[in-house]
Design a protein around this motif. Structure first.
Motif, PDB file in Angstrom:
ATOM      1  N   PHE B  93       0.858  -1.197   0.000  1.00 45.47           N
ATOM      2  CA  PHE B  93       0.000   0.000   0.000  1.00 45.47           C
ATOM      3  C   PHE B  93       0.888   1.240   0.000  1.00 45.47           C
ATOM      4  O   PHE B  93       1.724   1.411   0.894  1.00 45.47           O
ATOM      5  N   ILE B  94       0.683   2.083  -0.998  1.00 43.38           N
ATOM      6  CA  ILE B  94       1.489   3.307  -1.083  1.00 43.38           C
ATOM      7  C   ILE B  94       0.587   4.492  -1.441  1.00 43.38           C
ATOM      8  O   ILE B  94      -0.579   4.326  -1.807  1.00 43.38           O
ATOM      9  N   ASP B  95       1.157   5.666  -1.299  1.00 43.02           N
ATOM     10  CA  ASP B  95       0.536   6.894  -1.789  1.00 43.02           C
ATOM     11  C   ASP B  95       1.629   7.571  -2.609  1.00 43.02           C
ATOM     12  O   ASP B  95       2.766   7.717  -2.114  1.00 43.02           O
ATOM     13  N   ILE B 124      -0.980  -1.150  -4.188  1.00 44.61           N
ATOM     14  CA  ILE B 124      -2.273  -0.490  -4.110  1.00 44.61           C
ATOM     15  C   ILE B 124      -2.007   0.988  -3.840  1.00 44.61           C
ATOM     16  O   ILE B 124      -1.510   1.347  -2.766  1.00 44.61           O
ATOM     17  N   ALA B 125      -2.294   1.792  -4.844  1.00 41.65           N
ATOM     18  CA  ALA B 125      -2.002   3.229  -4.742  1.00 41.65           C
ATOM     19  C   ALA B 125      -3.242   3.941  -4.221  1.00 41.65           C
ATOM     20  O   ALA B 125      -4.222   4.108  -4.931  1.00 41.65           O
ATOM     21  N   ILE B 172      -2.621  -0.849  -8.501  1.00 43.48           N
ATOM     22  CA  ILE B 172      -4.083  -0.865  -8.401  1.00 43.48           C
ATOM     23  C   ILE B 172      -4.587   0.496  -7.919  1.00 43.48           C
ATOM     24  O   ILE B 172      -4.049   1.066  -6.963  1.00 43.48           O
ATOM     25  N   ASP B 173      -5.598   0.978  -8.605  1.00 44.11           N
ATOM     26  CA  ASP B 173      -6.175   2.294  -8.299  1.00 44.11           C
ATOM     27  C   ASP B 173      -7.046   2.212  -7.048  1.00 44.11           C
ATOM     28  O   ASP B 173      -8.055   1.506  -7.023  1.00 44.11           O
ATOM     29  N   ASP B 174      -6.652   2.948  -6.016  1.00 39.61           N
ATOM     30  CA  ASP B 174      -7.511   3.061  -4.821  1.00 39.61           C
ATOM     31  C   ASP B 174      -7.660   4.534  -4.446  1.00 39.61           C
ATOM     32  O   ASP B 174      -7.639   4.903  -3.261  1.00 39.61           O
ATOM     33  N   ILE B 179     -10.470   0.426  -0.847  1.00 39.29           N
ATOM     34  CA  ILE B 179      -9.660  -0.698  -0.364  1.00 39.29           C
ATOM     35  C   ILE B 179      -9.006  -0.314   0.970  1.00 39.29           C
ATOM     36  O   ILE B 179      -8.981  -1.104   1.915  1.00 39.29           O
ATOM     37  N   ALA B 180      -8.509   0.911   1.033  1.00 42.18           N
ATOM     38  CA  ALA B 180      -7.881   1.379   2.278  1.00 42.18           C
ATOM     39  C   ALA B 180      -8.859   1.283   3.447  1.00 42.18           C
ATOM     40  O   ALA B 180      -8.496   0.877   4.553  1.00 42.18           O
ATOM     41  N   ASP B 181     -10.107   1.635   3.204  1.00 45.31           N
ATOM     42  CA  ASP B 181     -11.123   1.548   4.271  1.00 45.31           C
ATOM     43  C   ASP B 181     -11.380   0.097   4.664  1.00 45.31           C
ATOM     44  O   ASP B 181     -11.460  -0.223   5.848  1.00 45.31           O
TER      45      ASP B 181
END
Lengths: 216, 224
Positions: B93-95, B124-125, B172-174, B179-181
């Motif tokens: 998971f990244i930003d 997962i961005a 992956i577009d988040d 997905i984060a939630d």
């Protein structure tokens, strides 16, 4: 066990509940135990059977939902146009948008509530509240119309690989429509003055009269 | 004292008897039996991000060489058992605006180089709700491909300056944080290592004594 039997056998039983309920309500089918029931009481009994069939079918869809959350389900077909996998297993549409609860769970609760109204009326048609409960059940069933329209739209348009038809979901929809139809006819009959006021429970006046006659 | 008013027979003789209570017990009984049967025949999955739980499924768009639909459960095998061959899954998971993620770019490249043969990597961005953390699908692609875009690392650094190589695995577009939630994302970067059956074997927040490389080595074995 034969997979086709597991996939479609329960469907036949659930649809059988709806058909049996409708037949009893309309006086097309009877058994000795209910032959002396009034037509209104038969309608209520038929309604209760339809609602319990709806409850069982909803429970089956909930089981499919739980299975599909972890992998394939052996309770319903996963391939073809008529299947459950793409509908009940859809991550976006298999739960209600407000609470996130599976539709099967919502169906179980709704049919249980409608069943409580119906069983209460069936057991005591003489009470003052009994005739009002037909209206309460009717009003509570009304949100199912947009619900069914939305879910059919989801099946036919929105799910991946649409159109799909989920047989167990359709059986629940049919049970709901049958419930609404029977509630409509019961209300109509009641408004025409055909409510059956016989029943096991007696009024205070009747009990008092009986006590007085025993005294004498 | 009257206690039998729920009995059907009492409806005949007891003026206080109430059919509604009897109906309530009847329907509650049916509902309870049905609910217990559901739980016994098809128990709900033990979903979650804690170690030992099944990672929740998600559906989104993924970019590898172009955008396409992605579903996590298409990449796990529920029938896998320990000791069998199977591909593990690393969720990163990244930003694209997170400096820690940006700086970890080289470590991500190295992990992929070492374990790509038996671990599937998915980044997962997501978009943290912080000032200057406005990302976009274009920025996700530019971060992954190291393209010219001045919007990375909170708009302070060009994406082509990201350490490490071009990341040759799906992003992956988040951006909507769905997905984060679902995954109760504690922050970024955040890592989950799943065994081939989708069970979380390592959660970077829960077992912070291991770094991603250490977790891969511990669970999957020596890298290539």
């Amino acid at each position: 066990m034969n997979p086709t039997l597991v996939e479609y056998g329960p469907l036949a039983i659930f649809v059988g509940f709806t058909l049996a309920g409708l037949a009893i309500s309309m006086g097309r089918f009877t058994i000795p135990q209910i032959s002396d029931y009034s037509s209104m009481k038969k309608r209520l009994l038929g309604l209760l059977i339809v609602e319990m069939g709806g409850l069982l079918t909803s429970a089956w869809t909930l089981m499919i939902h739980y299975q599909l959350a972890t992998g394939p389900s052996n309770l319903c077909a996963a391939e073809g146009i008529v299947q459950c996998g793409s509908v009940i297993g859809d991550l976006n549409y298999s739960t209600d948008p407000i609470l996130g609860a599976p539709w099967g769970l919502i169906g179980m609760i709704a049919f249980a509530l409608l069943g409580w109204f119906t069983l209460s009326m069936f057991l005591d048609m003489k009470s003052d509240w009994s005739q009002k409960y037909v209206d309460y059940a009717w009003w509570i069933s009304l949100p199912s119309i947009p619900g069914i329209l939305w879910l059919v739209f989801v099946e036919l348009v929105l799910v991946e690989g649409a159109p799909h038809i989920c047989p167990y979901c359709t059986a629940v929809h049919v049970a709901l429509i049958a419930t609404m139809y029977l509630l409509y006819t019961i209300r109509k009959e009641r408004d025409m003055g055909n409510w059956d006021t016989t029943g096991p429970k007696r009024s205070k006046a009747e009990l008092l009269a009986e006590a007085r006659s025993k005294k004498k | 004292m009257k206690t039998e008013s729920n009995n059907y027979r009492m409806l005949k003789n007891d003026e206080d008897a109430d059919a509604r209570m009897l109906a309530f017990f009847g329907i509650s009984g049916i509902l309870s039996v049905v609910a217990v049967s559901v739980l016994l025949l098809a128990p709900p999955a033990d979903l979650g991000v804690d170690e030992g739980k099944l990672a929740p499924n998600f559906v989104s768009q993924a970019y590898d060489t172009s955008w396409s639909s992605f579903e996590l459960y298409d990449h796990i095998d529920q029938t896998w058992t320990e000791g069998e061959e199977g591909e593990w899954v690393m969720l990163l998971f990244i930003d694209t605006d997170c400096s820690y993620c940006f700086n970890a770019g080289e470590e991500h490249s190295d992990m992929h180089s070492a374990y790509a043969s038996n671990v599937k990597f998915f980044t997962i961005a997501t978009e943290l709700q912080l000032p200057n953390h406005d990302s976009s699908k274009k920025e996700i692609v530019d971060y992954k491909e190291k393209n010219d875009n001045s919007g990375c690392k909170a708009d302070r650094t060009n994406c082509n300056q990201r350490p490490g190589d071009v990341h040759n695995w799906p992003y992956i577009d988040d951006l909507d944080r769905s997905i984060a939630d679902d995954y109760d994302l504690p922050g970024t970067p955040f890592y989950l290592l799943l065994s081939p059956d989708g069970i979380v074997q390592w959660n970077s927040q829960q077992s912070s004594d291991l770094d991603p490389f250490g977790a891969l080595q511990y669970h999957v074995g020596g890298g290539a």
